[in-house]
Structure formats: C-alpha cells, structure tokens
Design a protein around this motif. Structure first.
Motif, short mmCIF file in Angstrom:
data_model
loop_
_atom_site.label_atom_id
_atom_site.label_comp_id
_atom_site.label_asym_id
_atom_site.label_seq_id
_atom_site.Cartn_x
_atom_site.Cartn_y
_atom_site.Cartn_z
N HIS A 114 0.84 -1.19 0.00
CA HIS A 114 0.00 0.00 0.00
C HIS A 114 0.88 1.24 0.00
O HIS A 114 1.69 1.46 0.91
CB HIS A 114 -0.88 -0.04 1.24
N ALA A 115 0.72 2.10 -1.00
CA ALA A 115 1.65 3.21 -1.20
C ALA A 115 1.57 4.26 -0.10
O ALA A 115 2.59 4.82 0.31
CB ALA A 115 1.41 3.85 -2.56
N VAL A 116 0.36 4.55 0.39
CA VAL A 116 0.24 5.56 1.45
C VAL A 116 0.94 5.05 2.70
O VAL A 116 1.71 5.77 3.35
CB VAL A 116 -1.23 5.89 1.75
N ARG A 117 0.68 3.81 3.05
CA ARG A 117 1.28 3.23 4.26
C ARG A 117 2.80 3.20 4.15
O ARG A 117 3.51 3.49 5.12
CB ARG A 117 0.72 1.84 4.50
N ALA A 118 3.30 2.86 2.96
CA ALA A 118 4.76 2.82 2.77
C ALA A 118 5.36 4.21 2.94
O ALA A 118 6.34 4.39 3.68
CB ALA A 118 5.07 2.26 1.38
N ASN A 119 4.79 5.19 2.26
CA ASN A 119 5.38 6.53 2.31
C ASN A 119 5.30 7.15 3.69
O ASN A 119 6.22 7.84 4.13
CB ASN A 119 4.68 7.43 1.28
N TYR A 120 4.21 6.91 4.41
CA TYR A 120 4.10 7.40 5.79
C TYR A 120 5.14 6.72 6.68
O TYR A 120 5.76 7.36 7.55
CB TYR A 120 2.70 7.16 6.34
N TRP B 181 7.89 12.21 2.73
CA TRP B 181 9.13 11.44 2.78
C TRP B 181 10.27 12.24 2.15
O TRP B 181 11.36 12.35 2.73
CB TRP B 181 8.90 10.11 2.06
N GLY B 182 10.03 12.84 0.99
CA GLY B 182 11.07 13.55 0.28
C GLY B 182 11.60 14.75 1.04
O GLY B 182 12.81 15.01 1.06
N GLU B 183 10.72 15.53 1.68
CA GLU B 183 11.20 16.71 2.39
C GLU B 183 12.07 16.32 3.58
O GLU B 183 13.03 17.03 3.93
CB GLU B 183 10.04 17.60 2.84
N SER C 27 -4.15 10.37 -4.25
CA SER C 27 -3.65 11.69 -3.86
C SER C 27 -2.88 11.63 -2.55
O SER C 27 -1.85 12.30 -2.39
CB SER C 27 -4.81 12.67 -3.76
N CYS C 28 -3.34 10.83 -1.59
CA CYS C 28 -2.64 10.72 -0.31
C CYS C 28 -1.27 10.08 -0.48
O CYS C 28 -0.33 10.41 0.25
CB CYS C 28 -3.48 9.92 0.68
N ALA C 29 -1.13 9.15 -1.42
CA ALA C 29 0.17 8.53 -1.65
C ALA C 29 1.16 9.55 -2.20
O ALA C 29 2.33 9.59 -1.80
CB ALA C 29 0.03 7.35 -2.61
#
Length: 663
Positions: free
Chosen positions: A250-256, A344-346, A335-337
């Motif tokens: 899940h992309a949102v969970r990964a990025n968070y 993550w990037g900042e 959009s949340c992902a």
C-alpha cells in the motif's frame, strides 16, 4: 508563536516557518490564496453539514451533544484532524480571529470526547455511549492508531501556531495511550499500526516538548514492528525495516512509514537506517514513479508478485506494484500517496541536502498534487489517472466502495470527474493541509546559509547562529517562464551564503548577481553564492524551457513507442476538448521533430501556458481485439496540449499524458 525545541540534531537543513518563508505572489502565491479562500472553507462546509458529511456530527454525538450512531468510515476522525491542521496552517500564514476561535472551539470539543487513558475513536466511544458491545483495537482496519497520529500532529501544530495547549494536552494523552500499548500490549499495537501517521506524530511531539519519552516511543514503534511475525507487504511489516530493499504494498502506508523513519534518523543519526531509506527512495524514483509524480500504480496487486513460493504471495491494495509496472488508464496514484511522497522527500532533503529530493517534490507538486484538486479549488480526485478513455468496459472502484453491493455494481463510467465530497474523504483535507503548509517547502536554513528549493513567488529570510541574516524577494512567472529573479531586501552582517537549486530537468542554466555571471553547478544540485550582500542586490537564475519529448524505459510496457511532453517542471496532456471534431484520442499521435509552441491560454478563468502544434492523425481502428493494419494514409491536425494539472476542468472527456510516436 511560542518557541519550540525543533531538535532535528542530525538534519543539516531546517525548514522555515511562515515568519521566514511565505508565498506572497506569483504561481504559489495564487495557490495559497485559493487554499485559504476556497479549499479550506469549502471542506469545512462539507464536514460541518450532517446532510453531506458525518465528520463534525460524529464528534458531537461522542460528546453527548447530539444523539445517534456513528456514520462514515472508521478513519473519518483522521480526516477531521487533517482539515483542522490545514486550517491551523492557514492561520499561520493568514491570521484570522474568527477561524482561530473556531479552531479552539473544535479543539475543546475533541478534548471533551477523549477517554481518561488517552484513547479517542468516535466509532468506539459512540458505541459505548449507546450501550453497544465494543472493544478498542478489535480490527486493524478501524485505523485507531492512524487517527491518533493525526490528532497528535494537529495538536502540535495548534500549539506551535497559536500557543494554545488545548489540543496539545489531548495529543500528549493520546501518546500516553500508545506508550501503554507499546509497553504492555505490543502485539495489539503491531496489529493496529496500519498507515502509521503516528510515527511522524510522536517525533513532532518530541520536538515541540523536548520530552525524550516520545522519541523513545518512536523507537518502540519500530521494535514492535520488527518483532511482529503476522505481517505482510500490504503494511510493510513482513520483515524488519532495516532489511527492506524494495518498496512494496500500500503506497500511502509505505510513504508514511518511511517519512516517519526519516524523522527518527533526524534525531538519532542512524546511518544504517539512512542507507535503507536512500535505497528504498531510489527504488521508487527509478522504477515506480509516474512522470507526473504519482505513485502506487495499482488498484490491487500481489506481493511478492510472481514469486515461486505461492504461499508467500498476498493481496495488496493501492499497491506500488513491481518495477516499471505503470498502467495509465487504470493508474491508481492516490492523492494521499503522492502527498506521502512529499512528506518522505522533504525529510530526506533535510537529512542529506541532496537537491534530487527537491526535484521529486517539485515534480509531484506541479503535476499530481495540483491535478488532484480542481482549478476552482473545491473538487477533488482520489485517484490520478494518466489516461482517460470513453466507453471503458469495466467499472473502476470509487472511493469508499467496499465492493459489497446489495444490488449489482453500478455500470461502467468513463466520466471520471473530480467531486466536492467523497465517501472516502481522506484525500481532500490532506490536499488542503499540504497546500496550506507549502511555504515550509520553499527553502531551508543550514549552518552554511539559505537553501532555496522551490520557485514560484516567495519572500524568504534565513539567519545563522551568529546573527547574520539574508532576506529575499522573488519575482518570477515560474513555472511558465524560466527567468527567476531574487532581490535582496535585507542583509544583516553581510548576509549568509545563498544556495540556489538548479533543477534536475534543466540544461543550460545561467546565474548572475547584479548582472555578473556566476558559475552554475550541474543540474540536480545547488549553486552556492557567498559574498557580502547588500539590499538591492539582484540574483537572476535563468532556466531555458524548451519543450521536451520524453520516452519511457524499455520495461515500462504500457508506454512502449509512446512519448510524453514536458516543459520546465510541468507535464502536459492531450484532452479531447482540444482535438478537432471527428478526431478521437486513440488517433492522435506525435511525430518525431514536431514543433510545439508555448501559448497563453485560460481554463476556468485561470491563466496557464499551453502548447500548440500539429499532431499526426492515425487511421481509424475497429473494435476487434486484433485487426489488420489499415493501409490508409495518416493525416494531420492542429491541436493544443495543456498542463496535466488542468485536465478535467471542462466536463467529461478523454485525456492522455502519453501519445503514440510516429517516426
């Protein structure tokens, strides 16, 4: 604003607050005004109207002010907290006594609902109030820890901006509840730690209070996750975080998750974890990132995909997918992902000072982030496709659709349009809070001066520990024009060194100070300028903006023999509204060497730069799955490409970022 500890002892770069960075004009200045005047108020209208949303009503029922049952998804509390955070961020840049009073009133309402042990989840509290059998953490998909994380973040921001401790006290109690879980019920915590907003949240709480128990709590979260043996790739808890080499699930969970781990690194300096995060970032950016900055390509996937041991494979929702698996019509790219990738990037930018992270933030911001909200600022996409076609022969899942229909599912629809309210409302307030705090992404300070990351109409001030400072005013028409001018408005003690980002997409950039050339670094790096600054000094960065024709990797099958168009940081698309009558999307192609000319245009009253030129018109194709190649000659037609972020604002129609290439 009260002082905060703002530790980040292992992060060389530190973001600027609204007193030192502000979008006051130009492209992002207009977006700040739109967010303040339209986006945040319209979302509140939805959340506070029980005929539209149960967002506010659920808290009123939980507080005993109204009667009834809980409505909406179990993560609706988190959506409410995200709107609150957006409103608080807007308050930082644009003080508003009425909004401040409303926020404090809502903070008091939220605090009144919280249990003595710090737990707060309106579905559970309402059920208990109605004498229904209920248990906390009974189902990981109740998102209790996710909700608590957003409560903590909102509480920290409320204190930072207003000095009120109402919501901060609730945040500390919520952290105490999570601390008790980590200590006494680690298995329950691990099972419930889905979409881990609470990772970033407790580090924020540590920074604002200076209380090390919250940093220790974050470390406990990681230990609990690493010890969990019931997990899978959907929530990135199959293996310990330091053993992860591929971004899956899940992309949102990964990025968070990875954003939270980067926060941990900023406080501990864990070099091993830094290396893990850098490798995972490269996995996304090099193999799984759409040209628009969208990520999480699949509605549903399997992980590990195609693995020989089938018992290891699990279904994954909103998945990153395998390397180069980037469908266009069925792109999910929630959009949340995409916002999670900015988060993550900042953090990685602050840890490393590597301009490549700012490049990705800019790609997301100018393309997938802005595409997720209408030009009016009041309607939203949950998913962000790169292609929309007519007569799609299968339905695509709508936000909040559980798939459990009492009647047959709705018929397929090719009218994918933004909506003002979504039954799964996580994205709109997330978009709002990202845009409301976008000033924090403009620039950073370090021991070596002021680093400018993004362009588009800022006022900046950076200072060092010796009392020297440098203030700048940006005047530009970026991203439509490549001339970016900064004027020094103040320079105390001769100012500080200035670091200007040279975008990775650029070539041939030039830089002058008071008309004198300055050597420019390679694209994707910062050019450092050190001198004794004086008010009136002018720094001009000029970025040539030719129209670029881009192709994809050989393994990205869905874009084989196709090209995309980019100018500056902006990706373009073709909408059927800009095709001649009788020419449908699949017949439009781009000839190699075709000239596309920038022209000023307006959509929904908003000025933008479109690209006009001649497209190749391919012969008509039939509806058979396979057919003989038509020998009819190709034609030509004039057409216009528009920025991807502006698509879908003129009613239903077809759209594509990628076009067939004709040699």
């Amino acid at each position: 604003m009260p002082p905060t500890t703002a530790l980040r002892v292992h992060a060389p770069l530190r973001a600027l607050d609204a007193d030192h960075a502000r979008w006051t004009r130009g492209f992002w200045g207009a977006l700040r005004e739109r967010t303040r005047d339209v986006t945040i108020p319209r979302i509140w209208e939805s959340l506070s109207d029980p005929a539209v949303s149960p967002g506010l009503r659920n808290f009123r029922i939980a507080a005993g002010l109204d009667s009834g049952i809980h409505y909406g998804p179990p993560f609706m509390d988190g959506d409410f907290y995200k709107w609150l955070e957006a409103a608080i961020d807007s308050l930082e840049t644009d003080p508003d006594p009425d909004l401040a009073a409303r926020i404090e009133e809502l903070a008091e309402l939220i605090a009144s609902v919280q249990r003595a042990d710090g737990y707060l989840h309106t579905p559970t509290i309402i059920a208990a109030r109605n004498d229904e059998p209920v248990a906390a953490l009974a189902d990981r998909f109740n998102f209790e820890t996710y909700n608590l994380g957003h409560l903590i973040t909102a509480g920290v921001r409320h204190f930072e901006v207003t000095g009120s401790a109402t919501l901060l006290d609730a945040a500390r109690r919520a952290a105490s509840f999570l601390e008790d879980l980590a200590t006494n019920k680690p298995l329950e915590l691990a099972r419930s730690a889905i979409c881990p907003s609470h990772y970033m949240a407790v580090v924020d709480l540590y920074r604002v209070t200076g209380d090390e128990r919250y940093l220790r709590l974050m470390e406990a979260f990681v230990r609990v996750r690493d010890d969990f043996d019931e997990g899978g790739d959907d929530n990135q808890d199959r293996i310990p975080v330091r053993l992860q080499t591929t971004v899956a699930g899940h992309a949102v969970r990964a990025n968070y998750l990875y954003a939270g781990l980067a926060d941990l690194v900023a406080e501990t300096g864990d070099e091993q974890l830094t290396g893990v995060l850098e490798n995972l970032w490269r996995d996304v950016v090099d193999t799984k990132l759409y040209i628009t900055g969208g990520c999480g390509a699949l509605y549903d996937g399997a992980s590990p995909d195609g693995y020989p041991w089938q018992g290891e494979i699990s279904r994954v929702h909103q998945a990153y997918g395998r390397a180069y698996q980037l469908p266009n019509t069925t792109a999910h790219a929630e959009s949340c992902a995409n916002i999670g990738l900015i988060l993550w990037g900042e953090r990685m930018l602050s840890l490393t000072g590597d301009a490549g992270y700012a490049d990705v933030i800019e790609r997301v911001a100018f393309n997938s982030l802005l595409a997720s909200v209408s030009l009016e600022g009041s309607e939203y996409f949950y998913t962000n496709a790169l292609r929309q076609v007519r007569e799609l022969p299968f339905p695509l899942r709508r936000p909040g659709d559980t798939g459990q229909h009492p009647t047959p599912p709705p018929p397929p629809s090719d009218e994918r349009l933004r909506e003002r309210y979504l039954s799964c409302f996580c994205c709109p307030p997330n978009i709002a809070r990202t845009l409301a705090r976008f000033h924090q992404l403009a620039a950073s300070v370090s021991a070596d001066g002021l680093h400018v990351h993004l362009y588009g109409g800022s006022d900046l001030r950076g200072a060092d520990e010796n009392g020297r400072s440098l203030a700048l005013r940006e005047d530009s028409d970026y991203p439509w024009d490549g001339r970016i001018g900064f004027t020094v408005t103040d320079a105390v003690g001769g100012g500080v060194p200035l670091h200007m980002r040279i975008p990775g997409w650029s070539a041939g950039a030039t830089l002058t100070v008071n008309g004198d050339p300055v050597p420019v670094s390679a694209p994707g790096a910062y050019t450092r300028i050190e001198r004794a600054w004086s008010p009136g000094d002018e720094v001009v960065l000029t970025l040539p903006m030719p129209v670029r024709i881009l192709r994809g990797h050989r393994l990205a099958e869905e874009i084989t023999n196709q090209v995309a168009v980019q100018r500056g940081p902006v990706v373009y698309c073709l909408e059927s509204a800009d095709l001649p009558e009788g020419v449908v999307l699949e017949r439009a192609a781009l000839r190699r060497g075709a000239e596309l000319t920038p022209v000023e245009a307006h959509i929904d009253g908003r000025r933008l730069i479109a690209l006009e030129g001649e497209l190749t018109v391919l012969p008509e194709a039939g509806d058979d799955l396979y057919d003989d190649l038509d020998a009819a000659p190709v034609g030509a037609a004039r057409a216009r490409l528009i920025p991807y972020f502006a698509w879908g604002n003129r009613g239903p129609g077809e759209m594509s970022v990628w076009l067939p290439l004709v040699w």
